[in-house]
Design a protein around this motif. Structure first.
Motif, short mmCIF file in Angstrom:
data_model
loop_
_atom_site.label_atom_id
_atom_site.label_comp_id
_atom_site.label_asym_id
_atom_site.label_seq_id
_atom_site.Cartn_x
_atom_site.Cartn_y
_atom_site.Cartn_z
N ARG A 129 39.23 36.04 47.41
CA ARG A 129 38.67 36.38 46.10
C ARG A 129 38.24 37.84 46.04
O ARG A 129 38.54 38.54 45.06
CB ARG A 129 37.48 35.47 45.77
CG ARG A 129 36.81 35.79 44.44
CD ARG A 129 35.70 34.80 44.15
NE ARG A 129 34.66 34.85 45.17
CZ ARG A 129 33.66 35.74 45.18
NH1 ARG A 129 33.59 36.68 44.23
NH2 ARG A 129 32.75 35.71 46.12
N ASN A 130 37.58 38.32 47.08
CA ASN A 130 37.15 39.72 47.10
C ASN A 130 38.35 40.67 47.03
O ASN A 130 38.35 41.65 46.31
CB ASN A 130 36.34 40.00 48.37
CG ASN A 130 35.08 39.16 48.45
OD1 ASN A 130 34.97 38.16 47.76
ND2 ASN A 130 34.14 39.54 49.27
N GLU A 168 40.05 40.50 43.51
CA GLU A 168 39.25 41.16 42.48
C GLU A 168 39.29 42.68 42.65
O GLU A 168 39.36 43.41 41.66
CB GLU A 168 37.82 40.65 42.52
CG GLU A 168 37.68 39.21 42.02
CD GLU A 168 36.25 38.71 42.07
OE1 GLU A 168 35.41 39.41 42.68
OE2 GLU A 168 35.98 37.64 41.49
N GLN A 169 39.23 43.15 43.88
CA GLN A 169 39.34 44.60 44.10
C GLN A 169 40.72 45.10 43.71
O GLN A 169 40.87 46.20 43.16
CB GLN A 169 39.05 44.92 45.56
CG GLN A 169 37.59 44.71 45.96
CD GLN A 169 37.36 44.90 47.43
OE1 GLN A 169 38.27 45.22 48.19
NE2 GLN A 169 36.11 44.72 47.87
N PHE A 228 43.19 31.93 44.55
CA PHE A 228 43.04 33.32 44.98
C PHE A 228 43.93 33.64 46.18
O PHE A 228 44.42 34.76 46.31
CB PHE A 228 41.57 33.60 45.33
CG PHE A 228 40.69 33.79 44.13
CD1 PHE A 228 40.78 34.95 43.37
CD2 PHE A 228 39.80 32.80 43.75
CE1 PHE A 228 39.96 35.12 42.26
CE2 PHE A 228 38.99 32.98 42.64
CZ PHE A 228 39.06 34.13 41.89
#
Length: 487
Positions: free
Chosen positions: A190-191, A194-195, A42
């Motif tokens: 990761r956040n 993904e966004q 990520f």
């Protein structure tokens, strides 16, 4: 810098950013990946995305905006020429782009040097010959304004390409550097990734919607312009189609609608029985081995290009019908191009469309309904007729309507198999034409887009769009209203 080189550099730098970002994240926690907030991949993806997305977005924007800006700057040079020669400015700009491309090709092939392409004068008698040697076909002599505009077009395009490469690479490096700098073990990669992916998916959906909206608006605006110079009553209710670019045209859509619907009805008369019976056989009677062979073989028809179907209609079906219905047979047919020719071939094309949809719909009927019918003593054929088909009927009707909309929008089979005569006749062995065929013919060649003879293509397209949209909406309505819900 060439466009493809720019893409290659973006890909290479983003790959390098992925590796470096991943490596830095792991190094920031002393090699213990368990201390990272996110998986190492990520962090690499965060660096690659923050470099690639803004760079690629700027590249796409530049590719759209640069031609518009260049043509706006160049059009001022040839606008007086278009007025003096009573030519459409768009057609003059076509000549400008053609000459500019010819100068680029001449430089690339060594026919002339870059300085000669920049300084060449319209009075040079070798201009036409040297451009011809570069593979540029000119319909008229190269006038001085056109040549000056082409040179200006070429210079602005070259400057724009250079600025584009510099700007895109600068944005790419800034994005990669920013993402690399913020990479550490505590960063919530990761956040963010993904966004970012969610935003990209939303953007892709918006692009699809905006593209559809753009198509519809372009049709609407040009249709409004057409009806501002040609009466709508004549277009919708006249039975004569006689376009004349010299003026005095009669542009009635009724003969074209008649040919469109006539050919579509013949196509459906061929495709629906054959496709439906093939679907019943494959879903109810065929063994798994036969189904595994027959279904892919049938669906091969869906992968054949429509131009091949058109050639099949012109070279095979038309002459075959002439043997039976022509002068050597019943004498009903005067030529191989006719409504029947196009309808038969179009029906063959639609067979896999009907059969695949119907097969999926029939297979969706629960096996328990069949077992219940067998338990009451019904035979397999009685079960198919009285249980399976009634349960699948709404979906089958929807499939037929979708096939009808596909038939209405077909072009190449009609152009090659049905002829070009716009007439209203009940004889299926006469040549007729359709809305799609006339859209092609009206926009072929150097047409003046301010004339009703060219703008009528957009009115035809809008009419066809409304017709097919209505069929699709009606098909979805039928499917949803009468579809059985099975558990």
């Amino acid at each position: 810098m060439p466009f493809y080189w720019t893409l290659a550099i973006i890909a290479l730098l983003c790959a390098a950013g992925y590796v470096l970002g991943r490596r830095k994240a792991v190094a920031s926690v002393g090699g213990d990946k368990r201390r990272l907030h996110s998986l190492p991949n990520f962090y690499g993806m965060n660096v690659a995305l923050k470099g690639a997305v803004p760079a690629f977005g700027l590249l796409v924007f530049w590719l759209i905006a640069q031609p518009l800006f260049v043509e706006w700057r160049v059009s001022s040079i040839v606008s007086d020429l278009a007025v003096s020669e009573a030519r459409d400015l768009g057609l003059v700009m076509v000549d400008v782009r053609r000459v500019a491309d010819g100068l680029d090709t001449a430089v690339a092939t060594g026919t002339m040097t870059a300085s000669e392409a920049t300084d060449i004068a319209a009075g040079d008698g070798n201009v036409r010959e040297r451009l011809g040697a570069a593979g540029v076909a000119l319909g008229s002599e190269v006038s001085e304004p056109v040549l000056r505009a082409a040179q200006r077009y070429r210079a602005l395009s070259s400057t724009g390409d250079t600025l584009r490469s510099v700007a895109v690479l600068a944005v790419l490096l800034l994005g990669l550097g920013w993402a690399y700098r913020e990479t550490d073990g505590e960063f919530r990669a990761r956040n963010v990734v993904e966004q970012g992916v969610l935003a990209l998916l939303l953007g892709a959906a918006c692009i699809a919607i905006l593209t559809t909206l753009g198509i519809v608006l372009s049709l609407i605006f040009n249709t409004i312009e057409f009806f501002s110079i040609y009466p709508a009553s004549e277009f919708f209710f006249s039975t004569t189609w006689f376009p004349s670019f010299g003026g005095g045209s009669s542009l009635g859509i009724l003969p074209l609608l008649w040919g469109t619907l006539y050919i579509s009805l013949i196509a459906l008369a061929v495709a629906v029985p054959i496709g439906l019976m093939a679907a019943i056989y494959l879903s109810e009677y065929a063994s798994p081995r036969v189904r595994g062979i027959a279904k892919p073989a049938l669906e091969i028809l869906a992968g054949i290009p429509t131009i091949v179907y058109g050639l099949f209609a012109l070279l095979t079906v038309g002459p075959a019908l002439m043997v039976v219905f022509g002068d050597g047979g019943l004498g009903w047919m005067q030529a191989g191009t006719a409504v029947m020719t196009a309808g038969l071939v179009m029906g063959i094309m639609l067979i896999p469309f009907v059969s695949s949809l119907s097969d999926d719909i029939i297979n969706a009927v629960p096996q328990s309904m069949r077992d219940g019918s067998y338990g009451l003593g019904a035979t397999q054929s009685e079960t198919v007729r009285q249980v399976v088909l009634p349960a699948a009927l709404p979906g089958i009707v929807g499939a037929i309507l979708l096939a009808a909309s596909r038939a209405i929008g077909e072009t190449m089979i009609v152009v090659l198999g049905a002829g070009a005569a716009a007439r209203i006749s009940p004889n299926p062995f006469e040549a007729m034409t359709t809305v799609t065929a006339k859209i092609v013919s009206q926009l072929t060649g150097d047409a003046d887009f301010s004339s009703p003879e060219a703008l009528v293509a957009f009115a035809l397209g809008m009419t066809l769009f409304v017709l097919t949209l209505g069929l699709n909406v009606f098909a979805l309505y039928i499917v949803r209203k009468y579809r059985e819900q099975y558990e």
